[in-house]
Design a protein around this motif. Structure first.
Motif, mmCIF file in Angstrom:
data_model
loop_
_atom_site.group_PDB
_atom_site.id
_atom_site.type_symbol
_atom_site.label_atom_id
_atom_site.label_comp_id
_atom_site.label_asym_id
_atom_site.label_seq_id
_atom_site.Cartn_x
_atom_site.Cartn_y
_atom_site.Cartn_z
ATOM 1 N N ASP A 9 0.810 -1.215 0.000
ATOM 2 C CA ASP A 9 0.000 0.000 0.000
ATOM 3 C C ASP A 9 0.842 1.263 0.000
ATOM 4 O O ASP A 9 0.325 2.360 0.167
ATOM 5 C CB ASP A 9 -0.924 0.008 1.228
ATOM 6 C CG ASP A 9 -2.068 -0.959 1.021
ATOM 7 O OD1 ASP A 9 -2.323 -1.309 -0.148
ATOM 8 O OD2 ASP A 9 -2.688 -1.366 2.007
ATOM 9 N N ASN A 28 0.330 6.437 -0.538
ATOM 10 C CA ASN A 28 -0.100 6.519 -1.929
ATOM 11 C C ASN A 28 -0.428 7.924 -2.386
ATOM 12 O O ASN A 28 -0.212 8.277 -3.531
ATOM 13 C CB ASN A 28 -1.319 5.621 -2.146
ATOM 14 C CG ASN A 28 -0.912 4.346 -2.826
ATOM 15 O OD1 ASN A 28 -0.150 4.382 -3.792
ATOM 16 N ND2 ASN A 28 -1.368 3.235 -2.318
ATOM 17 N N GLN B 633 -8.084 1.264 -6.112
ATOM 18 C CA GLN B 633 -7.697 2.051 -4.946
ATOM 19 C C GLN B 633 -7.857 3.548 -5.162
ATOM 20 O O GLN B 633 -7.666 4.329 -4.257
ATOM 21 C CB GLN B 633 -6.233 1.783 -4.582
ATOM 22 C CG GLN B 633 -6.006 0.362 -4.130
ATOM 23 C CD GLN B 633 -4.558 -0.005 -4.193
ATOM 24 O OE1 GLN B 633 -3.713 0.844 -4.434
ATOM 25 N NE2 GLN B 633 -4.272 -1.267 -4.018
#
Lengths: 107, 965
Positions: A9, A28, B633
């Motif tokens: 992640d 991110n 995402q």
């Protein structure tokens, strides 16, 4: 080569200076290019603070490298992007140390 | 540079000279022993302690992380030393050695240093708190105090902000407990004159926005103004904050990110960006995009410039961009695609993904023009770029381009990286399913994908295809025919065999009569038709090349064939007999069970029960979405928007399951549309979840602002006077002027700096509407915003219009004015503005006789047209002043010579008439006030031609008279 790797992640941003690699793990949503430039700024400031920095400087004087980093970044957040301010802080610390030593010698 | 610690240098040199791991370990063991002995000496000098702790640190950094307990005492002494370098070493050792669980006592030196007067020590302590090792909640107030006080030096404020962020992160409940008074002040630090403090504060405020966005009302104007100064004003940023040629890129990017996040919140609560901020933000984005085309020298400048550009473009999607703005943004990005810098290409793709998924059709179409360039990037030399290019292609694809894209991607499969292939397969599958307009195309493409992708196809993909085939009768025949073709291929992937086995088992009977075109080409096959025997043989030949789990599927397929085709039964039985000897236990069990099922009775009762027709899948979840990878995402609004987009485009392909169905249908189980909108609700948790919880918890309620003390006087004055002082304190005076023009109330507020010694800076004025958002009773239109800085004794104007839309404006819906500014310290004010129905009243003179006629007419409307209120006031109102007050409110007072006053001299009658202006229409208002007891007791009757308005007006009048006019 691209200096960004997506890892789980997070993203790994890395940059190489001669034989030294600097790595940063970022979220991110963090900005990759600026992370690269933080690394660059860090290297620049070590260069100034140590005077033409090389790997050995960092190893033998690691507490100073930590100090510069603490002025630049705290808890993953950019603190101070001003070149001068960080160097001033680190220089001040050196002066203080010299002064303390001087006092120790006198006492 | 200060002198080195010689012992330390020697030690490091020794370790570096160690030839082997063992040697290094020995050296360290010796040193540890030495240090342990030294620390037993109570007379150790500070310098020696520092040296030994430094050695321990070095050992720790090398990776010998075994915890030793003998250092803590020495480190404590160092942290409490009066020598800077010793103190620094002490704190450094805490932060590297300790886990937060055993750092309890380390807060002691922190406390001393925070209260002490040595700035350098305070800074060290704050930096240590910011590492989160020590429990900062003990020093919360002190840290906040540093940040709040305007006299603290920037250095300390900057570190205090970092420390506070860390404390809040570790203990969010502390933020909640202090939020009301703290949050606006903390947000105001954004505008600190010192850019270092500002940079540090953005991180803190970003955290607060995630937790308590409703309290950050002053955020948008402040952050926007700061941003525009940094980006647009060339003289604002001093040299030392220029990074190569770019002004404070970190601050800019962080501000942009913060603003974006806050706007997401505003969208979420259906709030709006105030117009001046919106205009400024658009200008910043516009200028940044324009500048991006000018060439810069040096990698550093380019990187920093691109970083700001990407952040701007990311924000653009939230600013209701015009098609032109979107087009110029995509163009600017597309130019960067062939940059020689890998990082730039990578991030450009990333920015394009965000822009196309948020910017809707325009951005998508504009980017699609360069589809060939983007497809070409799949061949880029860098894996990260290739991956991003794939993501972008995925978001770009529409019904118009799907065939080209899928064709290209399928071909690309052979050259794609192994790590990319599973994701690639999923994306092709999802694209096909979403945009297919042609059943033949869909089946062909998917089967081709399986044959090409083979083992890279995840279980989800072929299972999904089977779901769709089972649910769509019209595809089954075609699929069966194609599967036969693929099964003829000797070098077939097992995935294809699995699909083939299932399809032939379920739908093989549909193609029994079909001519088998390829049959004569294949050796050993003589049948001209695709008979059951041919199908059996096809699977049989594959069987022994397959892994057990595929074999199991084939065994099941044979059972289905057994049921349908009597001529195959001996073959199948033989086969099962054979597999009773299989070395795989699963296969053996299956063969055994199937054999028993078919031989148990003579009839096929059991068989029918077990091998019934496959029921339709009702599962709503599309298993593919989990595999879409990084795209899934992307943040909430994106997937939300995409959900909408897809919904429309795929509706053309949706149809119900049934025999009579014609045309094209994928009644996929559920389908992507549902899934992605579900994802979007899940993806917005930080605001949504908390919104839900704050409704039930006694958390902060943004709806009822606490007004600044002494607000009433100005407010009630403004109910009847058209100009005057609305609010005043020692620093600031707010005067107002209201002009009525039909249903529009023009407001002019003037903010005056009353001080003669300090400038007001960072002024933000926010008008918060109190009316409902769905059916607002009034709308506020900004005319001119006040300037942010007011010099001593100077003033600034704030103009806006309030449009009254309907008479449904109750007396609790007034807008609030929120002012915050720095003048020495941070100050914020909240006052109510007189936006009430009564303020829309204008005088309409009427003769007494007409008044009586109208009074009777309106009275016929019934209860909704009339209000009667009796009330007493502490203050006595002489008749003459009552008349003046009522006249100022907007009533035309009927001349008292026209009617008879009551005989009782203690009573006075006042009659008035007026017109109420709203966008909905104009309404007549009649007022009948009876004053008794020397103007202390009243009966007020109001009649109005609009229903339910009379009471509202009457209450306003009563509240004013009761307060004292």
């Amino acid at each position: 080569m691209c200096n960004v790797l997506e890892y789980k992640d997070s993203k790994i941003v890395y940059r190489r200076y001669a034989s030294l690699f600097f790595l940063a793990a970022i979220d991110n949503e963090d900005n990759e290019l600026l992370t690269l430039e933080i690394v660059h700024r860090y290297v620049e400031q070590m260069d100034k603070a140590y005077g033409n920095v090389c790997e050995l400087d960092i190893i033998f004087n690691f507490q100073k490298a930590y100090h510069i980093l603490d002025e630049l970044l705290i808890d993953g957040q950019v603190q101070e992007s001003s070149k001068r301010e960080v160097l001033r802080r680190v220089g001040q610390a050196d002066d203080l140390e010299n002064m303390d030593e001087f006092e120790n010698i006198l006492s | 540079m200060p002198a080195q610690m010689k012992g330390l240098s020697q030690f490091i040199a020794d370790i570096r000279n160690a030839k082997a791991y063992d040697e290094e370990r020995k050296r360290i063991a010796v040193e540890l022993d030495n240090i342990r002995r030294k620390f037993q000496d109570t007379k150790l000098l500070g310098y020696q302690k520092k040296k030994y702790v430094a050695k321990l640190l070095y050992i720790h950094i090398l990776g010998y992380t075994t915890v030793h307990d003998f250092w803590l005492g020495a480190s404590m002494d160092l942290a409490r030393s009066a020598t800077f370098s010793e103190k620094q070493m002490g704190y450094l050792s805490f932060s590297l050695f300790l886990e937060s669980s055993n750092a309890l006592e380390t807060i002691l030196p922190v406390l001393e240093d925070l209260w002490g007067d040595n700035v350098d020590f305070t800074t060290l302590a704050l930096q240590y708190v910011a590492t989160g090792v020590a429990d900062g909640s003990a020093v919360l107030e002190a840290v906040y105090g540093f940040l709040r006080s305007p006299t603290t030096v920037p250095l300390v404020r900057r570190n205090a902000s970092a420390a506070l962020l860390r404390i809040f992160r570790d203990n969010p409940e502390l933020l909640l407990a202090n939020c009301r008074s703290w949050v606006p002040r903390l947000v105001a630090v954004l505008d600190d004159a010192d850019l270092g403090v500002s940079t540090s504060a953005v991180s803190l405020v970003s955290f607060i926005v995630e937790e308590l966005p409703e309290l950050c009302e002053n955020l948008l104007p402040l952050a926007t103004r700061k941003l525009s100064k940094v980006v647009l004003d060339p003289s604002y940023v001093k040299d030392e904050y220029l990074y190569y040629d770019i002004p404070a890129p970190w601050l800019s990017v962080k501000l942009l990110g913060l603003i974006e996040r806050y706007i997401q919140y505003l969208h979420f609560v259906e709030g709006e960006i105030d117009l001046p901020s919106l205009a400024t933000l658009r200008e910043v984005v516009h200028q940044t995009i324009n500048r991006s085309s000018s060439p810069l020298a040096g990698l550093q400048s380019k990187n920093a410039q691109s970083a700001v550009l990407f952040a701007c473009i990311s924000l653009l999607g939230y600013l209701d961009p015009s098609p032109e703005a979107l087009a110029s943004a995509t163009d600017a990005l597309l130019l960067l695609l062939d940059s020689p810098e890998t990082n730039t290409r990578y991030l450009t793709l990333d920015a394009l993904i965000k822009l196309t998924s948020r910017g809707g059709k325009v951005a998508q179409e504009n980017t699609s023009k360069q589809l060939s360039v983007i497809l070409h990037l799949l061949e880029d030399k860098d894996i990260s770029v290739r991956r991003k290019a794939l993501d972008l292609i995925y978001t770009l694809t529409s019904a118009a381009t799907v065939e080209t894209v899928v064709e290209h991607l399928t071909k690309y499969f052979h050259t794609a990286d192994y790590t990319l292939r599973p994701e690639l397969a999923v994306k092709i599958a999802v694209l096909c399913e979403n945009f297919a307009t042609d059943a033949v195309w869909y089946v062909t493409t998917m089967l081709r994908l399986i044959s090409v992708a083979g083992t890279h196809v995840s279980r989800e993909i072929w299972e999904r295809i089977i779901q769709i085939l089972v649910n769509n009768l019209s595809l089954q025949l075609l699929a069966a025919r194609m599967v036969v073709k693929y099964l003829r291929d000797k070098a077939l992937s097992e995935t294809m065999t699995k699909v083939g086995a299932f399809v032939l088992g379920e739908f093989g009977h549909l193609i029994l009569d079909q001519a088998d075109e390829d049959a004569n080409l294949i050796e050993g096959m003589t049948a001209k038709r695709c008979t059951a025997r041919v199908q059996f043989d096809l699977l049989y030949h594959k069987y022994f090349y397959c892994a057990p789990n595929t074999r199991a599927i084939i065994l099941s397929a044979f059972l289905k064939m057994y049921k349908r085709h009597e001529d195959l039964r001996p073959l199948v039985l033989d086969f099962y007999e054979l597999e009773l000897n299989s070395i795989d236990i699963e296969i053996q069990t299956r063969a055994m069970e199937y054999l028993r099922v078919v031989t148990l009775n003579d009839d096929t009762k059991h068989l029918d029960l077990i091998v019934g027709e496959m029921p339709v899948f009702v599962n709503k979840v599309n298993p593919l979405m989990a595999g879409v990878g990084t795209i899934a995402q992307l943040n909430a609004p994106v997937s939300h928007l995409r959900g909408f987009g897809r919904n429309r485009s795929s509706s053309s392909v949706l149809m119900s399951h049934g025999n009579g169905s014609t045309g094209l249908v994928f009644q996929g189980a559920g389908g992507l549309v549902l899934q992605s909108s579900e994802a979007s609700t899940i993806r917005r948790p930080s605001f949504a979840a908390r919104n839900g919880s704050s409704a039930s918890s006694p958390g902060p309620e943004p709806k009822k602002p606490v007004l600044s003390p002494n607000w009433q006087e100005g407010y009630f004055r403004s109910l009847h006077f058209d100009q005057g002082i609305l609010y005043e304190n020692t620093l600031l005076r707010i005067t107002y002027r209201i002009t009525k023009k039909n249903h529009v109330l023009g407001f002019q507020l003037t903010y005056k700096n009353k001080t003669t010694h300090a400038d007001i800076t960072g002024l933000t004025a926010t008008l918060r509407s109190g009316t409902s958002t769905t059916q607002p009773a009034y709308v506020i239109e900004l005319v001119t915003a006040p300037s942010s800085d007011i010099a001593q004794s100077e003033k600034t104007d704030h103009r806006f219009n309030v449009v009254l839309r309907s008479t449904g404006l109750s007396n609790v819906e007034q807008p609030t004015l929120l002012l915050s500014f720095m003048c020495g310290a941070f100050t914020s004010l909240k006052v109510k503005l007189p936006v009430l129905l009564l303020r829309a009243l204008t005088a309409a003179p009427l003769a007494y006789s007409n008044f009586l006629t109208r009074w009777a007419q309106v009275g016929a409307m019934g209860a909704s047209g009339e209000a009667v209120l009796q009330f007493k006031t502490s203050l006595a109102y002489p008749t003459i002043s009552l008349r003046r007050i009522l006249a100022r409110m907007g009533f035309a007072i009927i001349d008292e010579t026209e009617y008879q006053q009551p005989e009782d001299v203690s009573q006075e009658l006042i009659l008035g008439t007026g017109i109420l202006h709203t966008l909905q229409g104009n309404f007549g208002v009649l007022m009948f006030l009876e004053a008794r007891a020397e103007g202390r007791e009243f009966t007020l009757r109001i009649r109005c031609t609009a229903p339910d308005v009379a009471l509202i007006l009457a209450e306003t009048i009563v509240s004013l008279l009761e307060f004292g006019a």
